[in-house]
Design an enzyme around this catalytic site. Structure first.
Site, PDB file in Angstrom:
ATOM      1  CG  ASP A   1     -30.398   9.112  16.638  1.00 17.69           C
ATOM      2  OD1 ASP A   1     -30.854  10.258  16.601  1.00 17.69           O
ATOM      3  OD2 ASP A   1     -30.199   8.489  17.704  1.00 17.69           O
TER       4      ASP A   1
ATOM      5  CG  ASP B   1     -28.523  16.376  23.365  1.00 10.24           C
ATOM      6  OD1 ASP B   1     -29.694  15.967  23.351  1.00 10.24           O
ATOM      7  OD2 ASP B   1     -27.863  16.588  22.331  1.00 10.24           O
TER       8      ASP B   1
END
Length: 534
Positions: A389, A230
């Site tokens: 997600d 990330d």
């Protein structure tokens, strides 16, 4: 003179970097007449069959390429570069290939295996070849939905077979002409060794003094271990790798700075050296900025592709934009820049949710307007990853919701025995009236080639993957799935592969903090009898 046939599609930067890493100089093909000047010609086919052939015709490359091939001069085709040597492909009906090898390219049959065939597999050699000298069963990286079928008509071309359901042609060779279905530039040390043999050999295609063994046992696709980074800008303006707990990337105490776990390129190179099968970059601030102005992220890809020779995925901001000066850029434009900077796949998150909502509102009619459709049409399904997600929403009975539910072994706060998995956007901050099964099936129909399945509930917990979520999606689609969120020990990786049959598993924090080394994961999987790449 080594020449690269770059017709303007897909990631060829990694191939250039691989050739330069091996110590060879490269000349670019810029005009049709340059093809016939080449001493060794490499055709890195990246994209859909029809788009590739259309581009070759547009550039005037087809006739000189056919002349070069007919003269039996050193040639290496890669992936679609192999497929275009055949007469045509089911991927693009009515569009002829170069017609050098008899036969049509066929789509993999629906045989219970995920399509695309994506990941690390080995080859079964049919005869000796300098291209595979000293080959000892190493695995190479494949990513394709269509394949060349071995037949009596092309028997004299057959060099190697690979098994995925039925066997397909993974390498062809006649005279000095060579082509492989896998990507050597994405196949680590084994792929670089193969490239070196092609680039350095005096008689490419002729039998080698060192005769490689043949392998008659069926080849097996390896389970993939993916390292995820990330990436975002911290408060000081530096691009760093971070990791959140339930998506909160700031430290819990003090000044609440963005958690800094290292530099993106250095960490990616470390994971490559440690044996990661893929590297995934997620630009977690791209939703706020115009991605083509995000030069640091593009530079991360360029620099990583100089040191990392396994697949690279980039996510964040793959959607249409209008910049401050009023210029419009399609999602395809954005993806193109990422591919040309070194990405092999792009990951689409929130944009996919919104696109599916529109698609379902149209009654499931495809109109070519979505980023998924546009990118897949040019670069192939395998280039599009959907990052989902979801989070659990508990219900008392299946009848109390119109969404697809599971009976859970983890009851809700009021003892609820059922739940559905709600899709979210904007990094998990906004839920939508869309469940994970609806989203996954719609994305597959629109042309996505892979799903990265996260879990908001498990993110950063170390409690293991959400097997109920993963099993539900695995049963709903026929494209490969990467399981993500919750890994805390080596046993969790074996558990998710055994329980759900997914093709890959991803982790971030435990790799960043060296709590669980990648090689420890692979050693444990090997002990459990799970096929992996050494």
């Amino acid at each position: 003179m080594i020449s690269l046939l770059d017709y303007g599609a897909g990631n060829v930067r990694s191939l250039r970097n691989a050739i330069q890493t091996l110590g060879f100089e490269l000349t670019e093909i810029e005009r049709p007449e340059d093809i016939l000047k080449a001493e060794r010609l490499i055709f890195p086919g990246v994209g859909a069959f029809g788009a590739v052939m259309e581009r070759l015709h547009h550039l005037g490359y087809v006739e000189p390429l056919q002349e070069y091939l007919a003269a039996d001069r050193p040639f290496l085709g890669i992936c679609v570069g192999l497929q275009t040597l055949f007469e045509g492909s089911e991927e693009s009906p009515g569009i002829p290939g170069l017609g050098l090898i008899p036969g049509q390219i066929r789509r993999f049959a629906k045989s219970g295996l995920s399509v695309p065939h994506m990941g690390w597999n080995s080859v079964r050699l049919r005869r000796p070849s300098s291209l595979f000298a000293r080959y000892a069963g190493e695995k190479f990286y494949f990513v394709h939905s269509y394949h060349a079928v071995p037949s009596a008509d092309n028997a004299d071309w057959q060099l190697a077979l690979t098994d995925y359901g039925d066997p397909f042609l993974s390498a062809v060779q006649r005279g000095a002409l060579n082509a492989v279905q896998f990507h050597p530039e994405k196949s680590g040390s084994a792929g670089l060794a193969l490239l070196r043999r092609f680039l350095a050999a005096d008689e490419v295609g002729r039998p080698s003094i060192v005769v490689p063994p043949t392998f008659n046992e069926p080849t097996r696709l390896a389970k993939r271990i993916v390292a995820c980074l990330d990436v975002r800008t911290n408060d000081q303006g530096d691009l760093v790798v971070t990791k959140g707990d339930q998506y909160d990337v700031r430290e819990k105490s003090g000044a609440r700075d963005v958690r800094n776990l290292g530099q993106p390129v250095d960490l990616a190179a470390r994971y490559y050296d440690e044996g990661a099968d893929e590297i995934s970059f997620l630009n977690i601030t791209a939703f706020r900025d115009f991605p083509l102005a995000d030069q640091p992220m593009l530079e991360v890809l360029r620099r990583a592709s100089e040191r990392v020779f396994v697949p690279l995925t980039i996510g964040g901001g793959i959607r249409a934009f209008t910049d401050a000066e009023g210029r419009h850029y399609s999602a395809l434009d954005v993806a193109h820049e990422y591919f040309r900077s070194g990405a092999d796949k792009v990951s689409i998150g929130s944009e996919a949710v919104l696109a599916v909502e529109d698609y379902l509102a149209r009654g499931g009619i495809k109109d070519g307007s979505t980023a998924i459709e546009q990118i897949a049409a040019v670069y192939g399904n395998q280039a599009v990853v959907i990052s989902i997600d979801p989070r659990r929403v508990y219900v008392e009975t299946p009848e109390s919701t119109h969404h697809a539910v599971v009976e859970t072994s983890l009851p809700g706060p009021k003892g609820e025995r059922y739940c559905w998995f709600q899709c979210t956007i904007k990094g998990g901050r906004e839920g939508r009236d869309l469940d994970v099964v609806e989203l996954a099936r719609a994305c597959e129909d629109l042309g996505a080639g892979e799903i990265l399945l996260n879990s908001i509930d498990r993110d950063g917990t170390g409690a293991g993957f959400d097997l109920e979520l993963i099993a539900q999606v695995r049963a709903a689609v026929s494209i490969p799935i990467i399981a993500s969120s919750g890994a805390g020990c080596v046993e969790h990786f074996a558990e998710v592969f055994a329980a759900t049959g997914v093709e890959a598993a991803l982790a971030a924090g435990i790799f960043h903090r060296r709590e669980v080394p990648i090689q420890a994961v692979k050693s444990y999987l090997r002990e459990q009898g799970i096929e992996i790449r050494s």
